[in-house]
Design a protein around this motif. Sequence first.
Motif, short mmCIF file in Angstrom:
data_model
loop_
_atom_site.label_atom_id
_atom_site.label_comp_id
_atom_site.label_asym_id
_atom_site.label_seq_id
_atom_site.Cartn_x
_atom_site.Cartn_y
_atom_site.Cartn_z
N ALA A 155 -76.81 90.36 0.44
CA ALA A 155 -77.34 90.76 1.75
C ALA A 155 -78.28 89.69 2.28
CB ALA A 155 -78.09 92.09 1.62
N GLY A 156 -78.29 89.51 3.60
CA GLY A 156 -79.19 88.56 4.22
C GLY A 156 -78.80 87.11 4.04
N ALA A 157 -77.59 86.86 3.54
CA ALA A 157 -77.12 85.48 3.43
C ALA A 157 -76.89 84.93 4.84
CB ALA A 157 -75.84 85.40 2.62
N LEU A 182 -68.66 77.47 20.34
CA LEU A 182 -67.87 77.53 19.11
C LEU A 182 -68.71 77.19 17.89
CD1 LEU A 182 -64.57 76.00 20.51
CD2 LEU A 182 -65.02 78.41 19.99
N ARG A 183 -69.97 77.58 17.96
CA ARG A 183 -70.90 77.44 16.84
C ARG A 183 -71.74 78.70 16.73
NH1 ARG A 183 -71.59 71.99 15.29
NH2 ARG A 183 -70.67 70.49 16.75
N GLY A 184 -72.15 79.04 15.55
CA GLY A 184 -73.02 80.19 15.40
C GLY A 184 -73.49 80.36 13.96
N ALA A 185 -74.51 81.19 13.80
CA ALA A 185 -75.03 81.56 12.49
C ALA A 185 -75.14 83.07 12.45
CB ALA A 185 -76.39 80.91 12.24
N PHE A 186 -74.83 83.66 11.31
CA PHE A 186 -74.83 85.11 11.15
C PHE A 186 -75.52 85.47 9.84
CE2 PHE A 186 -71.26 83.87 13.72
CZ PHE A 186 -71.26 84.80 14.76
N LEU A 187 -76.15 86.63 9.81
CA LEU A 187 -76.76 87.16 8.60
C LEU A 187 -75.92 88.32 8.08
CD1 LEU A 187 -80.56 87.15 9.60
CD2 LEU A 187 -79.28 85.41 8.31
N GLN A 191 -73.92 95.08 2.57
CA GLN A 191 -72.71 94.92 1.76
C GLN A 191 -72.22 93.47 1.74
OE1 GLN A 191 -72.90 97.71 4.08
NE2 GLN A 191 -73.76 98.68 2.24
N GLY A 192 -73.03 92.55 2.27
CA GLY A 192 -72.67 91.15 2.29
C GLY A 192 -71.64 90.79 3.36
N ARG A 193 -71.46 91.66 4.33
CA ARG A 193 -70.41 91.45 5.32
C ARG A 193 -70.94 90.78 6.59
NH1 ARG A 193 -68.51 97.64 5.47
NH2 ARG A 193 -70.71 97.66 6.08
N PHE A 194 -70.03 90.09 7.27
CA PHE A 194 -70.29 89.52 8.60
C PHE A 194 -68.97 89.47 9.34
CE2 PHE A 194 -68.90 85.98 6.03
CZ PHE A 194 -68.13 85.19 6.89
N VAL A 233 -72.72 78.50 3.75
CA VAL A 233 -73.29 79.79 3.37
C VAL A 233 -74.51 79.55 2.50
CG1 VAL A 233 -72.81 82.07 2.42
CG2 VAL A 233 -70.93 80.70 3.37
N VAL A 234 -75.64 80.16 2.91
CA VAL A 234 -76.91 79.96 2.24
C VAL A 234 -77.47 81.31 1.80
CG1 VAL A 234 -79.23 78.98 2.40
CG2 VAL A 234 -77.35 77.98 3.73
N ALA A 235 -77.71 81.47 0.51
CA ALA A 235 -78.29 82.71 -0.03
C ALA A 235 -79.31 82.34 -1.10
CB ALA A 235 -77.21 83.61 -0.61
N PRO A 236 -80.51 82.91 -1.06
CA PRO A 236 -81.53 82.58 -2.07
C PRO A 236 -81.01 82.81 -3.48
CG PRO A 236 -82.48 83.88 -0.29
CD PRO A 236 -80.99 83.88 -0.07
N GLY A 237 -81.35 81.87 -4.37
CA GLY A 237 -80.93 81.98 -5.76
C GLY A 237 -79.51 81.54 -6.02
N HIS A 238 -78.87 80.97 -5.01
CA HIS A 238 -77.48 80.53 -5.15
C HIS A 238 -77.31 79.12 -4.58
CE1 HIS A 238 -77.10 84.86 -5.66
NE2 HIS A 238 -75.92 84.64 -6.22
N LYS A 239 -76.36 78.41 -5.12
CA LYS A 239 -76.03 77.09 -4.57
C LYS A 239 -75.40 77.27 -3.19
CE LYS A 239 -75.37 74.80 -9.04
NZ LYS A 239 -74.44 74.02 -9.89
N VAL A 240 -75.69 76.34 -2.31
CA VAL A 240 -75.12 76.39 -0.96
C VAL A 240 -73.62 76.10 -1.04
CG1 VAL A 240 -75.14 75.31 1.32
CG2 VAL A 240 -77.29 75.76 0.13
N LEU A 241 -72.84 76.93 -0.34
CA LEU A 241 -71.40 76.72 -0.26
C LEU A 241 -71.06 76.11 1.08
CD1 LEU A 241 -68.43 77.15 -1.19
CD2 LEU A 241 -68.56 79.41 -0.11
N ALA A 242 -70.44 74.93 1.06
CA ALA A 242 -69.87 74.32 2.25
C ALA A 242 -68.36 74.33 2.07
CB ALA A 242 -70.38 72.89 2.43
N THR A 243 -67.65 74.91 3.03
CA THR A 243 -66.21 75.02 2.88
C THR A 243 -65.54 75.03 4.24
OG1 THR A 243 -64.46 76.18 1.68
CG2 THR A 243 -66.10 77.55 2.81
N GLN A 244 -64.22 75.04 4.23
CA GLN A 244 -63.41 75.12 5.44
C GLN A 244 -62.18 75.98 5.13
OE1 GLN A 244 -62.44 71.17 7.04
NE2 GLN A 244 -64.20 70.33 5.94
#
Length: 298
Positions: A155-157, A182-187, A191-194, A233-244
């Motif tokens: 949650a809150g990622a 065509l850019r944006g950020a979401f939390l 349930q970890g959904r967006f 994707v950025v979430a505390p306590g986790h490595k940042v995921l960069a993907t496509q």
Amino acid sequence: MNMETPTLGGLSATDPAALLAAVRQANAGTPHPRLREVLDALIRHVHAFALEVDLTPAELDLGLDFLVRIGQASGPHKNEGILLADILGLATLVQLRGARQALAQGGTEPALVGPFWRAQQPLRASGDSIATPDTPGAPLHVRGRVASLDGRPLAGARVETWQASPKGLYENQDPAQQDMNLRGAFLTDAQGRFDFHSVRPAGYPVPIDGPCGELLAAQGRGAMRPAHLHFIVVAPGHKVLATQFFDIEDPHAHEDVVFGAVGSLLRHFEADGQGGFGLDLDLRLEPGETRLPHCPLP
């Protein structure tokens, strides 16, 4: 006059092994251990490369000029250095090597950040559209879930996304598009959904108006990337995921100029029966230090 050959460490300076030993010895006092290790490997491989191809002074000058022009061609609208690492496959190699433990545990495959991620992408509410109303293209609805490797929802990622328009241009390349289109950020929710709405992207060529374009032409290579959406994707306590995620129906899906369209990142954009498409994503993050990659554009 003493005409003896200069010596390095007691050996002739005309001996490549003696020269390499002297350069490595000069690096041996580098205080930072990781920098010392990386530079030592770089020195060894660069010297071995020059010997293998019998590099001439003229070729060395040409290569150094190429690197200088890579820096000169970079600016607020593109980063030619990142593009070089991309078209040589180096960025993809480093991403995949860094994620090999996560991939063994079901983590999402990474992909390169690329040269078009922007700082301060606007925070939007879940369900919003990242496309302005005048953006052409078939509607696309993206639904995703962010979780840890064990399936626990995060949650809150913060999920950042960006894409090219159906014309194949990012908004910072196209004066006709509104800033941050065509850019944006979401939390993510509990349930970890967006989810968000957009338009189906199109493939496009990487910039070929600089030194990297010259290199691709010299190699006789194409410059196309298959249609895709970027995510960080950025979430505390986790490595940042960069993907496509790539449109598997794109004609260039299996010949990405930067070698990023790999494995499960090739997806079907599912038709919704009403002229639009849907894309469902499950993003799995590896626990670890949260370290953002370098953002190439303001």
